[in-house]
Design an enzyme around this catalytic site. Sequence first.
Site, mmCIF file in Angstrom:
data_model
loop_
_atom_site.group_PDB
_atom_site.id
_atom_site.type_symbol
_atom_site.label_atom_id
_atom_site.label_comp_id
_atom_site.label_asym_id
_atom_site.label_seq_id
_atom_site.Cartn_x
_atom_site.Cartn_y
_atom_site.Cartn_z
ATOM 1 N N GLU A 38 7.511 -1.337 63.466
ATOM 2 C CA GLU A 38 6.228 -1.398 62.775
ATOM 3 C C GLU A 38 5.113 -0.884 63.691
ATOM 4 O O GLU A 38 5.099 -1.138 64.890
ATOM 5 C CB GLU A 38 5.939 -2.849 62.373
ATOM 6 C CG GLU A 38 4.617 -3.024 61.630
ATOM 7 C CD GLU A 38 4.172 -4.468 61.543
ATOM 8 O OE1 GLU A 38 3.523 -4.812 60.551
ATOM 9 O OE2 GLU A 38 4.468 -5.249 62.474
ATOM 10 N N LYS A 88 4.049 -3.669 53.272
ATOM 11 C CA LYS A 88 4.133 -5.021 53.824
ATOM 12 C C LYS A 88 3.554 -6.006 52.823
ATOM 13 O O LYS A 88 2.504 -5.768 52.224
ATOM 14 C CB LYS A 88 3.378 -5.085 55.148
ATOM 15 C CG LYS A 88 3.583 -6.376 55.933
ATOM 16 C CD LYS A 88 2.945 -6.261 57.303
ATOM 17 C CE LYS A 88 3.184 -7.512 58.143
ATOM 18 N NZ LYS A 88 2.608 -7.368 59.507
ATOM 19 N N CYS A 103 8.012 -6.960 59.704
ATOM 20 C CA CYS A 103 7.467 -7.918 60.651
ATOM 21 C C CYS A 103 7.300 -9.316 60.044
ATOM 22 O O CYS A 103 8.282 -10.002 59.810
ATOM 23 C CB CYS A 103 6.152 -7.393 61.216
ATOM 24 S SG CYS A 103 5.630 -8.233 62.738
#
Length: 210
Positions: free
Chosen positions: A49, A127, A161
């Site tokens: 990321e 995300k 993440c």
Amino acid sequence: MPPLPNRLRVASLQYFIRPVQSFDQFADQVSALVETAADYECKLLVFPEYFSIQLLTLGDLRRPVREQIRDLASQAPRVVELFSGLAARHKLSILGGTIPVQDEPGAPVHNEAFFFNPQGRHATQGKLHMTRFETEDWRVTARQRLKIFDTALGKIGVTICYDVAFPEIARAAAPTTGRASCACATAPTPAPSGTRSSEAPPQTVAAPPR
């Protein structure tokens, strides 16, 4: 449709963010890593990321970070073109880390992962859960939908993440994928205590042509 491979060699990498003087220097560093994975006959390569923040070193790092992130979003087409060419050249599937993107000028910024197939075509996963620094300092906005990539390696889901702290995402993807889930992260830190769970987001199948 060819059968799915019984075994899958995957390369994951740590990315050293050194200052660069040009986009070409950035491209050289990325290309060398892709070439190494191809030399080892990997079928899938996973970048971390926000590796793309290396490109911030091309500008004035003293400016407010939210302004820098929006300038970085303007570089997204060049980064996508770079990865598309590398994936096609090396016949390799690549999860190309993430880069901030805007759907149109002035629109909210999202943290987007790009999945490239060996023909160089791509699909994206945004995300779903933002960290505080993304929300408060960078002004990055969460996406709302989980996608499943239908690839020659099988159906693959992507978490980015902080998303891995919410197991509902993997649970929602598992019945659909039956193959693999890829995670790209800035740092392998544990989820903070007291993390709240969330409802599983709706999912769609995003299929880069095989």
